[in-house]
Design an enzyme around this catalytic site. Structure first.
Site, short mmCIF file in Angstrom:
data_model
loop_
_atom_site.label_atom_id
_atom_site.label_comp_id
_atom_site.label_asym_id
_atom_site.label_seq_id
_atom_site.Cartn_x
_atom_site.Cartn_y
_atom_site.Cartn_z
N ASP A 1 -2.80 2.74 -6.11
CA ASP A 1 -1.78 2.74 -5.05
C ASP A 1 -1.69 1.44 -4.26
O ASP A 1 -1.09 1.43 -3.19
CB ASP A 1 -2.01 3.91 -4.10
CG ASP A 1 -3.31 3.78 -3.32
OD1 ASP A 1 -4.15 2.96 -3.71
OD2 ASP A 1 -3.47 4.48 -2.32
N GLU A 2 -2.29 0.37 -4.76
CA GLU A 2 -2.29 -0.89 -4.01
C GLU A 2 -2.07 -2.09 -4.90
O GLU A 2 -2.61 -2.13 -6.01
CB GLU A 2 -3.67 -1.09 -3.36
CG GLU A 2 -3.80 -0.53 -1.98
CD GLU A 2 -5.11 -0.98 -1.37
OE1 GLU A 2 -5.86 -0.10 -0.94
OE2 GLU A 2 -5.38 -2.19 -1.33
N ASP B 1 0.86 -1.17 0.00
CA ASP B 1 0.00 0.00 0.00
C ASP B 1 0.91 1.24 0.00
O ASP B 1 1.71 1.41 0.91
CB ASP B 1 -0.81 -0.07 1.31
CG ASP B 1 -2.04 0.78 1.26
OD1 ASP B 1 -2.29 1.41 0.22
OD2 ASP B 1 -2.76 0.80 2.28
#
Length: 420
Positions: A152-153, A19
């Site tokens: 973003d993950e 993350d």
DNA sequence: TCTGGGGTCCTAGGACCC
DNA sequence: TCTGGGGTCCTAGGACCC
């Protein structure tokens, strides 16, 4: 020499969840390092922020400001939240801003009350996508089995990666963190566990820039004390239902009988709740998937009335259809379920959709089908949002191969009788 | 002064077919 | 006249996630 059975024992499943830390805000800080440590929020609606460089050149013409000077822009030149009006929400807040109680999805006007001095930057998706691609490319160079979970993950399968088993995955996690930081200057948090469910929870344990390792036998000590809401998939509704049954923590959930959960929450959900509370999850890391739908929607600056603001609505409607069509064509998809979404001033949401007998991707055909959907929708209340969606997608090649794609013959699109 | 935009998946009822 | 299942597709709404 170990016995054969030992040597051929399969490696332990090791799944990582990675993350990026305050991703959008961190990307902005790369451009504007002078904002480091200050409360900054990213967000805002379509209300175009006055371009900083343009404003500088107008108001401080003593020198010429260029893109090379972004890091030199004086602090007092950045817009702040104070006095903000509009419907925008926060997309990301820096950790300094979070100290004031502001966070993702909060309305900017509310955030302005809590932290008026926070600097407000408009979102720049092109920039975030650029860094997103970059950090994902770095990961797949090291560990090829990666599942995309948004900008973003990601999930990463460490199981068969060299070093993926060392210290429970910590060594590889550190390597990936370092690789991303050296290349981009961005930090991330990583959780490594026997499966995706636990890895996702683990990545939250040590933010920012942390690593957490969860093993099979950590369930009781690390997972069971957590609130049920920490399980990915339990949202506010499910959490409230669990609480009403006296279930606050994952441990309390695990203590319930599976059959009891199935009776209370349904066969499927009950079984899943039971498995999740015991840390069981066998979902694979999925490296590729096809999109199911594509959509565009917009919230108006003020609520619009179907009749009184007909012209304005019609223009927005057409534009949304054109945007969806452009998205489909750029990505090479066609679809045959066309739908609309309305959000009224009271926040009620209504959807209408229609499946047609051929696959399309052009704006006028979408506009036509969406227009028919709109005719079936109630339009007494004022509208806050309008959206257009195309689903049941096929790649353009698939559609061609099966001769499903019938282009809308020129001139056949008839907009007479359309509401907008 | 409420609450963005882009997605996925699930449920449930009805139509229709075997 | 009554009475079955199963399966698929479609539609509307809703929960949830990033």
């Amino acid at each position: 020499m170990p016995p054969l059975s030992d040597r051929s024992a399969p490696p332990l499943r090791r799944i990582a969840h990675l993350d990026m830390d305050a991703f959008y805000a961190s990307v902005e800080l790369l451009r504007y390092p002078q904002l480091k440590g200050l409360p900054v929020v990213i967000g805002g609606g379509r209300r175009r922020e006055d371009d900083l460089l343009g404003r500088l050149n107008r108001e401080r013409p003593e020198r010429e400001w260029t893109a090379q000077d972004l890091h030199r822009i004086p602090l007092d030149f950045f817009p702040v939240l104070s006095g903000y009006t509009g419907r925008g929400v926060i997309t990301t807040a820096t950790y300094a801003a979070r100290q004031f109680g502001v966070g993702s999805a909060m309305g900017l006007m509310k955030a302005a009350k809590l932290c008026p001095q926070a600097i407000l930057l408009p979102v720049d998706f092109d920039q975030y996508r650029h860094y997103s691609r970059r950090f994902k490319a770095l990961i797949t160079e090291i560990a090829p089995l990666m599942e995309d979970r948004g900008v973003d993950e990601v999930y990463i399968d460490f199981t068969d990666v060299p070093g993926g088993q060392r210290e429970g995955g910590r060594v590889l996690a550190r390597l990936i963190q370092k690789s991303i930081f050296d290349d981009t200057g961005l930090t991330c948090s990583v959780g490594v566990a026997p499966n995706k469910l636990l890895a996702k929870m683990a990545s939250e344990f040590n933010k920012p820039n942390g690593i957490s390792i969860v093993r099979e036998d950590d369930l009781e000590s690390l997972i069971w004390p957590l609130a049920c809401r920490k399980i990915n998939g339990i949202g506010p509704k499910a959490d409230a239902r669990l609480k009403s049954q006296g279930i606050e923590t994952i441990g309390q959930l695990a203590a319930r009988d599976e059959q009891w959960l199935m009776d209370a929450f349904g066969e499927r959900t009950g079984a899943w709740l039971h498995a999740a509370s015991h840390g069981r999850d066998n979902r694979p890391v999925v490296t590729e998937s096809e999109p199911v739908s594509m959509s565009r929607e917009t919230t108006f600056d003020r609520d619009l009335h179907a009749v009184r603001d007909k012209a304005e609505l019609g223009a927005v409607f057409t534009k949304l259809c054109e945007q969806v069509a452009a998205d489909l064509q750029r990505k090479g998809y066609v679809g045959k379920t066309i739908g609309i979404k309305l959000r009224f001033d009271d926040f009620q949401i209504v959807t209408r959709d229609q499946t047609i007998d051929h696959y399309i991707a052009d704006a006028s055909a979408i506009r036509k089908a969406a227009g028919l959907c709109l005719k079936r929708a109630p339009l007494q209340k004022r509208l806050r949002l309008l959206g257009v969606r195309v689903g049941t997608l096929l790649t353009a090649e698939e559609a061609k191969a099966t001769a499903h794609a019938t282009p809308d013959p020129a001139g056949e699109t008839d907009l007479t009788g359309q509401l907008f």
